[in-house]
Design a protein around this motif. Structure first.
Motif, short mmCIF file in Angstrom:
data_model
loop_
_atom_site.label_atom_id
_atom_site.label_comp_id
_atom_site.label_asym_id
_atom_site.label_seq_id
_atom_site.Cartn_x
_atom_site.Cartn_y
_atom_site.Cartn_z
N UNK A 1 0.84 -1.21 0.00
CA UNK A 1 0.00 0.00 0.00
C UNK A 1 0.87 1.25 0.00
N UNK A 2 0.81 1.97 -1.11
CA UNK A 2 1.55 3.23 -1.19
C UNK A 2 0.60 4.36 -0.79
N UNK A 3 0.35 4.42 0.51
CA UNK A 3 -0.68 5.34 1.03
C UNK A 3 -0.05 6.38 1.95
N UNK B 1 14.96 7.11 -0.57
CA UNK B 1 14.32 5.95 0.04
C UNK B 1 14.25 4.85 -1.01
N UNK B 2 14.30 3.61 -0.55
CA UNK B 2 14.08 2.48 -1.45
C UNK B 2 13.04 1.58 -0.82
N UNK C 1 10.60 4.23 -5.37
CA UNK C 1 10.51 5.27 -4.35
C UNK C 1 9.05 5.44 -3.93
N UNK C 2 8.81 6.47 -3.12
CA UNK C 2 7.45 6.68 -2.59
C UNK C 2 6.41 6.89 -3.69
N UNK C 3 6.86 7.44 -4.82
CA UNK C 3 5.94 7.67 -5.94
C UNK C 3 5.83 6.47 -6.87
N UNK C 4 6.43 5.36 -6.42
CA UNK C 4 6.47 4.13 -7.19
C UNK C 4 7.27 4.26 -8.48
#
Ligand code: NI
Length: 188
Positions: free
Chosen positions: A23-25, A74-75, A121-124
């Motif tokens: 989940x990229x939330x 980040x990874x 990253x966080x933005x996929x």
């Protein structure tokens, strides 16, 4: 953003394989923000989510590589590819590693000179990190955290007695021990 307590060797989440992020939330955004803030305050060159008690496959890093280029990011869900690891004993001056989950301690350990980390990253967005030298060591160290491995788990046999003694003397090796960057005067 919040500086979070960093757990010390013995906390179960540090010794278990972390789960893939699915989940990229907002929670993930907050987690990563807190990881940056906690790493910077420690200060450290890397921090993995299990170190703040979250069993997810995420790490952050902040390091000027051997050419002086700032590397920070980040990874998420990383994959690690390694070059060869030299055989023989680790150099006690130049190959000495530490960890925010064993603050103030250092032990020699051989690592691969080259590592490639891929992930998102966080933005996929895809991330690819080509690392050499000490930066490659950081990548290997942080990746290991996601597999429930501390660098202390990788030490050569000759260091096992000293490691055991250190953990006993420090009162580590059991659940529930942590420190808070900014409050506790410790360093990795
Ligand atoms: Ni560490």
């Amino acid at each position: 953003m919040t500086i979070r307590p960093i757990f010390i060797a013995g906390e179960p989440v540090l010794h278990a394989r972390a789960a893939e992020v699915t989940s990229f939330d907002e929670n993930l955004v907050r987690l990563v923000e807190d990881m940056y803030e906690t790493m910077d305050k420690a200060p450290g060159v890397g921090l993995a989510a299990p170190q703040i008690g979250v069993g997810l496959r995420v790490f952050v890093y902040n390091y000027d590589d051997d050419e002086g280029n700032p590397r920070r990011g980040e990874v998420i869900n990383p994959v690690l590819e390694l070059g060869p690891i030299e055989t023989g004993p680790a150099d006690e001056d130049t190959e000495v590693e530490g960890c925010l989950s064993a603050p103030g301690e250092r032990f020699p350990l051989k690592r691969a000179e080259r590592a490639v980390v891929t992930g998102v990253d966080l933005n996929q967005n895809p991330v690819r990190i080509d690392a050499e030298g000490w930066f490659a060591r950081i990548m290997q160290h942080e990746f290991d955290h996601l597999d429930g491995l501390l660098y202390l788990d990788r030490l050569d046999k000759e260091w096992h007695d000293e490691r055991k003694l250190m953990i006993r003397e420090r009162g580590w090796g059991k659940p529930g021990v942590s420190w808070l960057p900014g409050r506790d005067n410790l360093e990795g």
